[in-house]
Motif scaffolding. Structure first.
Motif, short mmCIF file in Angstrom:
data_model
loop_
_atom_site.label_atom_id
_atom_site.label_comp_id
_atom_site.label_asym_id
_atom_site.label_seq_id
_atom_site.Cartn_x
_atom_site.Cartn_y
_atom_site.Cartn_z
N ALA A 165 43.37 25.80 17.22
CA ALA A 165 43.76 24.40 17.04
C ALA A 165 44.13 23.81 18.39
O ALA A 165 44.50 24.54 19.32
N LYS A 171 41.10 31.13 14.09
CA LYS A 171 41.04 29.68 14.11
C LYS A 171 41.85 29.17 15.30
O LYS A 171 42.99 29.56 15.50
N GLY A 198 40.63 25.06 22.28
CA GLY A 198 39.85 24.01 21.64
C GLY A 198 40.21 23.81 20.19
O GLY A 198 41.36 23.97 19.78
N ASN A 199 39.20 23.50 19.39
CA ASN A 199 39.40 23.22 17.97
C ASN A 199 38.20 23.78 17.21
O ASN A 199 37.12 23.19 17.21
N GLY A 200 38.40 24.93 16.59
CA GLY A 200 37.29 25.55 15.88
C GLY A 200 37.62 26.96 15.43
O GLY A 200 38.79 27.34 15.34
N THR A 201 36.57 27.72 15.17
CA THR A 201 36.70 29.09 14.69
C THR A 201 35.85 30.01 15.55
O THR A 201 34.69 29.68 15.85
N TYR A 255 30.83 31.17 17.39
CA TYR A 255 31.93 30.23 17.17
C TYR A 255 31.42 28.94 16.55
O TYR A 255 30.23 28.61 16.65
N LYS A 256 32.33 28.21 15.92
CA LYS A 256 32.04 26.91 15.33
C LYS A 256 33.08 25.92 15.84
O LYS A 256 34.25 26.26 15.98
N GLY A 257 32.64 24.70 16.13
CA GLY A 257 33.57 23.67 16.58
C GLY A 257 33.53 23.45 18.08
O GLY A 257 32.63 23.92 18.78
N ASP A 258 34.53 22.77 18.58
CA ASP A 258 34.64 22.43 20.00
C ASP A 258 35.57 23.43 20.67
O ASP A 258 36.78 23.23 20.74
N VAL A 259 35.01 24.53 21.15
CA VAL A 259 35.79 25.62 21.72
C VAL A 259 35.31 25.90 23.14
O VAL A 259 34.10 25.89 23.40
#
Length: 216
Positions: free
Chosen positions: A16, A14, A68-71, A31-35
């Protein structure tokens, strides 16, 4: 812990805002999110000197910065993945064994002769890793790769551990390593096991050993 095992060959991390990881290029599986993923020139907190050290060592394992922010899910080549938690110690690991590591860790390089003299340098040639190895120091986690899984062997004062150089993955702690020879009369007459060289680790710490002698 930034890395959560998904199975024996994949880990999840994860990310952050304000944090970052480093990984081998091509190790991101999904990946998931804004990375974001960008090539890393210095690779960790080694700065310019770290970069110079890797160039001297002929570092052949390019890294990327993950922010970024994600996984993010990591894996590479179907190799088994083992997570090592550091609490201020230094991990000594071959560069091609690194899958990903916490951005809080300081990366550097170490001359093999400083932990084993001439035999330390010979060890680098026997294992095919050259004269330098990668160091990671601080508080954080490291995901390393191996064939057939990894076991952790404790090293205690007065009780050295002997490892096949090709099975060695990494070690940490106050440990000295040197290459010793097991060559005896059986090898001379062609009846030995073929394990002519052994990596001897002494002191206080842990050595990580893979189940297969294959190279990555």
């Amino acid at each position: 812990m930034p890395f959560r095992p998904l199975n024996s060959r994949m880990v999840e991390a994860k990310i952050a805002p304000g944090q970052r990881l480093f990984s081998q290029r091509g190790a991101m599986l999904a990946y998931k999110g804004d990375v974001s993923f960008t090539p890393s020139i210095t690779g960790g907190q080694g700065g310019v000197m770290g970069m110079i050290g890797r160039r001297i060592a002929n570092e052949a394992t390019p890294l990327m910065t993950v922010e970024g922010n994600g996984t993010v899910m990591f894996g590479h080549g179907g190799h088994h993945v083992h997570v090592v938690e550091l609490a201020g110690e230094t991990l000594y690991v071959e560069a091609d064994r690194l899958l990903a590591f916490d951005g809080t860790l300081q990366q550097g390089t170490m001359f093999m002769g400083s932990q084993g003299g001439v035999m330390g340098m010979v060890r680098g040639q026997v294992t095919g890793q050259g004269l330098f190895t990668t160091t990671l120091k601080g508080h954080g986690a490291v995901a390393v790769m191996a064939h057939g899984g990894v076991i952790e062997l404790p090293i205690r004062s007065g009780r050295p551990v002997h490892v096949d150089p090709q099975a060695y993955v990494a070690h940490r702690g106050d440990v000295r390593n040197k290459l010793s020879t097991a060559l005896g009369w059986r090898e001379m007459v062609g009846r030995g096991s073929g394990e002519a060289f052994q990596l001897e680790l002494s002191g206080e710490g842990t050595v990580y050993v893979q189940a297969s002698e294959e190279k990555l």
